[in-house]
Motif scaffolding. Structure first.
Motif, PDB file in Angstrom:
ATOM      1  N   ALA A  49       0.840  -1.202   0.000  1.00 46.97           N
ATOM      2  CA  ALA A  49       0.000   0.000   0.000  1.00 46.97           C
ATOM      3  C   ALA A  49       0.873   1.249   0.000  1.00 46.97           C
ATOM      4  O   ALA A  49       2.038   1.211   0.381  1.00 46.97           O
ATOM      5  CB  ALA A  49      -0.896   0.013   1.237  1.00 46.97           C
ATOM      6  N   ASP A  50       0.294   2.332  -0.458  1.00 43.30           N
ATOM      7  CA  ASP A  50       1.006   3.617  -0.450  1.00 43.30           C
ATOM      8  C   ASP A  50      -0.017   4.745  -0.537  1.00 43.30           C
ATOM      9  O   ASP A  50      -1.199   4.493  -0.785  1.00 43.30           O
ATOM     10  CB  ASP A  50       1.990   3.691  -1.633  1.00 43.30           C
ATOM     11  CG  ASP A  50       3.183   4.605  -1.325  1.00 43.30           C
ATOM     12  OD1 ASP A  50       3.090   5.440  -0.390  1.00 43.30           O
ATOM     13  OD2 ASP A  50       4.201   4.489  -2.031  1.00 43.30           O
ATOM     14  N   MET A  51       0.450   5.984  -0.346  1.00 47.22           N
ATOM     15  CA  MET A  51      -0.435   7.126  -0.573  1.00 47.22           C
ATOM     16  C   MET A  51      -0.951   6.983  -2.002  1.00 47.22           C
ATOM     17  O   MET A  51      -0.183   6.662  -2.909  1.00 47.22           O
ATOM     18  CB  MET A  51       0.315   8.453  -0.482  1.00 47.22           C
ATOM     19  CG  MET A  51       1.205   8.614   0.722  1.00 47.22           C
ATOM     20  SD  MET A  51       0.286   8.670   2.251  1.00 47.22           S
ATOM     21  CE  MET A  51       1.661   8.926   3.377  1.00 47.22           C
ATOM     22  N   TYR A  52      -2.207   7.276  -2.206  1.00 41.82           N
ATOM     23  CA  TYR A  52      -2.810   6.957  -3.500  1.00 41.82           C
ATOM     24  C   TYR A  52      -2.104   7.646  -4.663  1.00 41.82           C
ATOM     25  O   TYR A  52      -2.020   7.116  -5.758  1.00 41.82           O
ATOM     26  CB  TYR A  52      -4.313   7.284  -3.483  1.00 41.82           C
ATOM     27  CG  TYR A  52      -4.649   8.693  -3.911  1.00 41.82           C
ATOM     28  CD1 TYR A  52      -4.781   9.013  -5.259  1.00 41.82           C
ATOM     29  CD2 TYR A  52      -4.788   9.709  -2.967  1.00 41.82           C
ATOM     30  CE1 TYR A  52      -5.057  10.311  -5.649  1.00 41.82           C
ATOM     31  CE2 TYR A  52      -5.060  10.999  -3.359  1.00 41.82           C
ATOM     32  CZ  TYR A  52      -5.183  11.300  -4.704  1.00 41.82           C
ATOM     33  OH  TYR A  52      -5.439  12.584  -5.091  1.00 41.82           O
ATOM     34  N   TRP A  53      -1.549   8.839  -4.428  1.00 40.06           N
ATOM     35  CA  TRP A  53      -0.928   9.565  -5.547  1.00 40.06           C
ATOM     36  C   TRP A  53       0.394   8.947  -5.979  1.00 40.06           C
ATOM     37  O   TRP A  53       0.926   9.301  -7.009  1.00 40.06           O
ATOM     38  CB  TRP A  53      -0.772  11.058  -5.221  1.00 40.06           C
ATOM     39  CG  TRP A  53      -0.028  11.367  -3.941  1.00 40.06           C
ATOM     40  CD1 TRP A  53       1.331  11.442  -3.790  1.00 40.06           C
ATOM     41  CD2 TRP A  53      -0.589  11.636  -2.656  1.00 40.06           C
ATOM     42  NE1 TRP A  53       1.642  11.740  -2.485  1.00 40.06           N
ATOM     43  CE2 TRP A  53       0.486  11.873  -1.774  1.00 40.06           C
ATOM     44  CE3 TRP A  53      -1.900  11.692  -2.162  1.00 40.06           C
ATOM     45  CZ2 TRP A  53       0.295  12.160  -0.414  1.00 40.06           C
ATOM     46  CZ3 TRP A  53      -2.076  11.982  -0.809  1.00 40.06           C
ATOM     47  CH2 TRP A  53      -1.003  12.209   0.046  1.00 40.06           C
ATOM     48  N   ARG A  54       0.887   7.991  -5.179  1.00 39.07           N
ATOM     49  CA  ARG A  54       2.109   7.306  -5.601  1.00 39.07           C
ATOM     50  C   ARG A  54       1.809   5.944  -6.221  1.00 39.07           C
ATOM     51  O   ARG A  54       2.715   5.270  -6.685  1.00 39.07           O
ATOM     52  CB  ARG A  54       3.027   7.084  -4.388  1.00 39.07           C
ATOM     53  CG  ARG A  54       3.553   8.369  -3.841  1.00 39.07           C
ATOM     54  CD  ARG A  54       4.889   8.150  -3.138  1.00 39.07           C
ATOM     55  NE  ARG A  54       5.099   9.234  -2.207  1.00 39.07           N
ATOM     56  CZ  ARG A  54       4.944   9.127  -0.895  1.00 39.07           C
ATOM     57  NH1 ARG A  54       4.663   7.961  -0.350  1.00 39.07           N
ATOM     58  NH2 ARG A  54       5.115  10.173  -0.133  1.00 39.07           N
ATOM     59  N   VAL A  55       0.576   5.538  -6.174  1.00 34.76           N
ATOM     60  CA  VAL A  55       0.239   4.205  -6.688  1.00 34.76           C
ATOM     61  C   VAL A  55       0.064   4.270  -8.206  1.00 34.76           C
ATOM     62  O   VAL A  55      -0.678   5.098  -8.729  1.00 34.76           O
ATOM     63  CB  VAL A  55      -1.050   3.659  -6.023  1.00 34.76           C
ATOM     64  CG1 VAL A  55      -1.490   2.355  -6.669  1.00 34.76           C
ATOM     65  CG2 VAL A  55      -0.842   3.469  -4.530  1.00 34.76           C
ATOM     66  N   GLN A  56       0.813   3.416  -8.901  1.00 34.23           N
ATOM     67  CA  GLN A  56       0.689   3.338 -10.360  1.00 34.23           C
ATOM     68  C   GLN A  56      -0.308   2.251 -10.742  1.00 34.23           C
ATOM     69  O   GLN A  56      -1.124   2.436 -11.610  1.00 34.23           O
ATOM     70  CB  GLN A  56       2.048   2.985 -10.991  1.00 34.23           C
ATOM     71  CG  GLN A  56       3.145   3.985 -10.707  1.00 34.23           C
ATOM     72  CD  GLN A  56       2.994   5.231 -11.553  1.00 34.23           C
ATOM     73  OE1 GLN A  56       2.377   5.191 -12.613  1.00 34.23           O
ATOM     74  NE2 GLN A  56       3.540   6.357 -11.083  1.00 34.23           N
TER      75      GLN A  56
END
Ligand code: GDP
Length: 361
Positions: free
Chosen positions: A187-194
């Motif tokens: 998981a990650d902050m959504y803006w870093r998810v590709q």
């Protein structure tokens, strides 16, 4: 989506169905209210449509709320249909053929409180049903020193906070990301998810101030468009399939079914098969009812009759002999199919649901 549609075999894209899960008091109801509220304000009059047990937010309203976060021309799914009852009880009882009724879920986690027992329960349910989800890290406005910017996109409001407040938020968010990782999710902050298939996006939000709500709608819409488009392609005019949300006595109509229709169309006078306590019920649709727009509601007159309705939508169905119908049971329109086959199908699905209920104890 038009309620009246008599063309045959029309392929179309239906609205993805969204469910909200999470620990008690983490803000599920508030978040749903906020999503409905901000879309009422942003949208044209009547743009969001109240269904029975669900709320539809069309793409143009999503895009108004999301502002610069969304380019509506990137989308051809019609919007999002939120199931109004949050919580994993309704999620587990609401199933469609071989899976969860909801196509996507929002897992709400209080940013201060982190994972709690019902968060873990919800995660397990989402894992088992393989339902894609995003995490709404809620109540960011309660981070000490937070200065709210009503309805702002989250990165914008985050950058407007002091360094100390930003680090305090980051610390809590990384805690949640760590807890997701303990559960086997990258998981990650959504803006870093590709790639949202392999990674869970975390969206910081406040159900109180609306901060991050534009982002949440954007992420849901994007996820659905990118990864669910094939599942959303249905024969809009085919025989309807749905799931019973609730069995309710309704003045003037007797026992009625609140149904979420996820496939095809249901028409007045059609024969339907509904899962019942003992055996499937075969009956004819007497009326299909939608809520009347708020402005037009008079006490005796809460519902509006329609001739037919297409998926995805929440409707009330009035028909004889519904007393033994069950919440969570399948509803099928027979149309030109062999009725015995449809009964067998409903019976098979019912036994599947019963086995699972027993397994869950
Ligand atoms: P549910 O049990 O998950 O549906 O939680 P509710 O939506 O009922 O929220 C529980 C409590 O938290 C209520 O008192 C809400 O007003 C409050 N709450 C929910 N979201 C937020 C938020 O983003 N910020 C703040 N400050 N309070 C919130």
């Amino acid at each position: 989506m038009p309620d009246t549609n008599t063309r045959e075999n029309e392929r179309g894209l239906r609205t993805p169905i969204v469910a909200v899960l999470g620990h008690v008091d983490h803000g599920k109801t508030s978040l749903l209210d906020k999503i409905r509220g901000s879309t009422v304000i942003e949208g044209e009059a009547g743009a969001i449509t109240q269904h029975i047990g669900a709320t539809a937010i069309p793409l143009d309203v999503v895009s108004k709320v999301a502002g610069s976060l969304i380019d509506p021309s990137d989308f051809d799914l019609p919007g999002l249909l939120f199931i109004d009852t949050p919580g994993h009880h309704s999620f587990t009882t609401l199933r469609s053929r071989g899976g969860a009724l909801a196509d996507i879920a929002i897992l709400v986690v209080d940013v201060n409180d982190g994972f709690q027992p019902q968060t873990l329960e919800a995660i397990n349910i989402l894992k088992q049903s393989q339902t894609p989800f995003v995490v709404a890290a809620n109540k960011i406005d309660t981070i000490p020193g937070w200065k709210p910017n009503e309805d702002a996109p989250v990165q914008q409001t985050k950058e407007a906070q002091s360094d100390r407040v930003q680090s305090a938020l980051d610390e809590q968010l990384y805690e949640i990301i760590g807890e997701l990782s303990d559960e086997g999710f990258s998981a990650d902050m959504y803006w870093r998810v590709q790639d949202f298939r392999g990674n869970i996006g975390v969206v910081p939000v406040s159900a109180e101030t609306g901060e991050g709500v534009p982002d949440l709608l954007t992420v849901l819409m994007g996820l659905a468009q990118r990864y669910m488009k094939e599942d959303m392609a249905i024969d809009v005019t085919g025989p309807g399939a749905g799931t019973v949300l609730e069995v309710k006595e309704e003045k003037g109509f007797g026992t009625t079914l609140d149904v979420v229709l996820y496939d095809g169309t249901i028409r007045e006078d059609e024969t339907i098969v509904v899962g019942g306590l003992d055996d499937p019920i075969v009956t004819d649709v007497r009326a299909i009812l939608k809520p009347r727009p708020l402005a037009e509601i008079r006490t005796e007159d809460r519902f509006e009759k329609v001739d037919e309705i297409a998926a995805a939508s929440g409707v009330k169905i009035a028909a004889p002999d519904l007393d033994d119908a069950m919440a969570g049971a399948p509803v099928r329109v027979v149309r030109d199919r062999d009725i015995e086959e449809v009964i067998t199908e409903v019976r098979a699905e019912l036994s599947e649901i019963e086995v699972e209920t027993q397994e869950q104890g």
